[in-house]
Design a protein around this motif. Structure first.
Motif, PDB file in Angstrom:
ATOM      1  N   UNK A  45    -116.364  56.110  52.115  1.00  0.00           N
ATOM      2  CA  UNK A  45    -115.245  55.326  51.599  1.00  0.00           C
ATOM      3  C   UNK A  45    -114.132  56.239  51.106  1.00  0.00           C
ATOM      4  N   UNK A  46    -114.515  57.316  50.414  1.00  0.00           N
ATOM      5  CA  UNK A  46    -113.513  58.260  49.920  1.00  0.00           C
ATOM      6  C   UNK A  46    -112.807  58.960  51.073  1.00  0.00           C
ATOM      7  N   UNK A  47    -113.568  59.377  52.065  1.00  0.00           N
ATOM      8  CA  UNK A  47    -112.981  60.048  53.219  1.00  0.00           C
ATOM      9  C   UNK A  47    -111.988  59.139  53.935  1.00  0.00           C
ATOM     10  N   UNK A  48    -112.336  57.863  54.044  1.00  0.00           N
ATOM     11  CA  UNK A  48    -111.465  56.915  54.725  1.00  0.00           C
ATOM     12  C   UNK A  48    -110.389  56.323  53.842  1.00  0.00           C
ATOM     13  N   UNK A 184    -124.799  49.177  67.066  1.00  0.00           N
ATOM     14  CA  UNK A 184    -124.411  48.607  65.773  1.00  0.00           C
ATOM     15  C   UNK A 184    -122.907  48.353  65.703  1.00  0.00           C
ATOM     16  N   UNK A 185    -122.118  49.297  66.174  1.00  0.00           N
ATOM     17  CA  UNK A 185    -120.671  49.099  66.171  1.00  0.00           C
ATOM     18  C   UNK A 185    -120.291  47.911  67.059  1.00  0.00           C
ATOM     19  N   UNK A 186    -120.939  47.793  68.204  1.00  0.00           N
ATOM     20  CA  UNK A 186    -120.650  46.658  69.082  1.00  0.00           C
ATOM     21  C   UNK A 186    -121.039  45.343  68.417  1.00  0.00           C
ATOM     22  N   UNK A 187    -122.144  45.348  67.676  1.00  0.00           N
ATOM     23  CA  UNK A 187    -122.558  44.141  66.946  1.00  0.00           C
ATOM     24  C   UNK A 187    -121.516  43.733  65.910  1.00  0.00           C
ATOM     25  N   UNK A 188    -121.063  44.679  65.109  1.00  0.00           N
ATOM     26  CA  UNK A 188    -120.085  44.355  64.069  1.00  0.00           C
ATOM     27  C   UNK A 188    -118.769  43.876  64.686  1.00  0.00           C
ATOM     28  N   UNK A 189    -118.368  44.489  65.776  1.00  0.00           N
ATOM     29  CA  UNK A 189    -117.131  44.060  66.428  1.00  0.00           C
ATOM     30  C   UNK A 189    -117.284  42.662  67.026  1.00  0.00           C
ATOM     31  N   UNK A 190    -118.449  42.382  67.605  1.00  0.00           N
ATOM     32  CA  UNK A 190    -118.728  41.041  68.129  1.00  0.00           C
ATOM     33  C   UNK A 190    -118.643  39.999  67.026  1.00  0.00           C
ATOM     34  N   UNK A 191    -119.235  40.313  65.872  1.00  0.00           N
ATOM     35  CA  UNK A 191    -119.192  39.357  64.747  1.00  0.00           C
ATOM     36  C   UNK A 191    -117.767  39.196  64.230  1.00  0.00           C
ATOM     37  N   UNK A 192    -117.024  40.288  64.149  1.00  0.00           N
ATOM     38  CA  UNK A 192    -115.644  40.212  63.654  1.00  0.00           C
ATOM     39  C   UNK A 192    -114.786  39.334  64.554  1.00  0.00           C
ATOM     40  N   UNK A 193    -114.911  39.524  65.858  1.00  0.00           N
ATOM     41  CA  UNK A 193    -114.079  38.730  66.773  1.00  0.00           C
ATOM     42  C   UNK A 193    -114.536  37.281  66.808  1.00  0.00           C
ATOM     43  N   UNK A 225    -117.826  55.668  60.978  1.00  0.00           N
ATOM     44  CA  UNK A 225    -117.588  55.150  62.320  1.00  0.00           C
ATOM     45  C   UNK A 225    -117.109  53.697  62.274  1.00  0.00           C
ATOM     46  N   UNK A 226    -117.659  52.916  61.338  1.00  0.00           N
ATOM     47  CA  UNK A 226    -117.240  51.520  61.194  1.00  0.00           C
ATOM     48  C   UNK A 226    -115.767  51.459  60.809  1.00  0.00           C
ATOM     49  N   UNK A 227    -115.390  52.272  59.837  1.00  0.00           N
ATOM     50  CA  UNK A 227    -113.993  52.298  59.384  1.00  0.00           C
ATOM     51  C   UNK A 227    -113.075  52.690  60.539  1.00  0.00           C
ATOM     52  N   UNK A 228    -113.447  53.724  61.253  1.00  0.00           N
ATOM     53  CA  UNK A 228    -112.635  54.190  62.378  1.00  0.00           C
ATOM     54  C   UNK A 228    -112.566  53.141  63.479  1.00  0.00           C
TER      55      UNK A 228
END
Length: 294
Positions: A45-48, A184-193, A225-228
């Motif tokens: 969180x700090x890095x991002x 995991x990234x694809x899952x989160x993006x699927x849920x977001x959309x 990676x999620x933030x990016x």
């Protein structure tokens, strides 16, 4: 100039953005890795340069070590909200309204002196009551006690991915990390959309989204990676305060049982068909991971 301002407002409201919120997961008495996970998440969180909000279950952090982990969030500039002490579900028949109210107050007594404390409540399991009496009764309690709700717009199954991720790490450390990252990234993006699509159906616009995550191993590994990912898709990461200022989060869907993603509840109230149940686990996600050898 007035016509220009009016023209810009709908454009601003329709742009996608997301705030990150975290529940549970940092009980140092049960999870030896909890301290390391907590540090990794805060570092990401700090890095991002992202501000977030933590909703830990009170019973999990009711120890000197647990309270120190929560304090680290407030000292880093993040918010700390109420998630009840005992993590009771208000939808459970055994949970009375009075018992739930007392449990919320017990949590406040434990954590109200924390830096970053905010009187916002995240319902355990996102369950807001199985009866009109409990749903509306607790809405009155919150109003009279100065509490705001902390709904989510994007629900996901990070807890399911986390369980599979930790099993894989225990069996063969590091060998499947890359595969889990992409899945995991694809899952989160699927849920977001998916939930952004619901927002457009029920609101006529995108929301200032709030994503539900947990302070667990998979987020400790992949939060940067999620933030990016969200930023690369054109979704700015906003603060919880900015997100909760969206009028969406003040709405009170008239559905029973009450709860889940607020967008899902609004869609249910409006009779939207084809809704996927939010608590996605084996039915939706297990086949995907199995096909990937995860």
């Amino acid at each position: 100039m007035r016509s220009l301002v009016l023209w810009l407002v709908p454009v601003a409201l329709s742009a996608q953005s997301v705030a990150l919120s975290f529940d549970d997961g940092i009980n140092p008495r049960q999870q030896p890795q909890g301290k390391a996970w907590n540090s990794s998440i805060l570092a990401a969180l700090a890095k991002g340069k992202v501000k977030s909000v933590l909703f830990p279950a009170g019973k999990g952090v009711d120890s000197p070590d647990g309270l120190a982990l929560v304090r680290a969030w407030g000292e880093a500039g993040h918010l700390v909200g109420n998630h009840t002490y005992s993590h009771f579900s208000l939808a459970a028949e055994t949970t009375t309204l009075l018992a739930f109210e007392a449990d919320v107050q017990k949590y406040e007594t434990l954590l109200k002196t924390m830096p970053g404390w905010t009187p916002r409540l995240r319902f355990p399991y996102l369950k807001e009551g199985s009866t009109t009496e409990k749903r509306d009764g607790f809405r009155v309690w919150m109003s009279t006690h100065g509490y705001q709700p902390a709904p989510v717009s994007i629900d996901a199954s990070d807890w399911h991915y986390n369980a599979r991720f930790l099993d894989a790490e225990n069996d063969s450390p590091g060998t499947k990390t890359a595969g889990f990252r992409q899945a995991y990234l694809e899952h989160l993006w699927d849920r977001a959309t998916y939930y952004d699509g619901l927002a457009k159906q029920v609101l006529g616009r995108s929301a200032k989204h709030v994503l539900l995550l947990h302070t667990n191993g998979i987020n400790a590994a992949f939060l940067s990676d999620i933030i990016e990912m969200f930023r690369s898709k054109g979704w700015p990461i906003i603060s919880p305060e900015e997100a909760f200022a969206d009028p969406l989060y003040s709405m009170k869907p008239n559905v029973l049982p009450a709860g889940e993603s607020i967008l899902w509840s609004l869609a249910k109230e409006k009779g939207v068909t084809g809704l996927r149940y939010p608590g996605e686990d084996d039915i939706y996600e297990k086949p995907k991971l199995k096909a990937l050898g995860l």
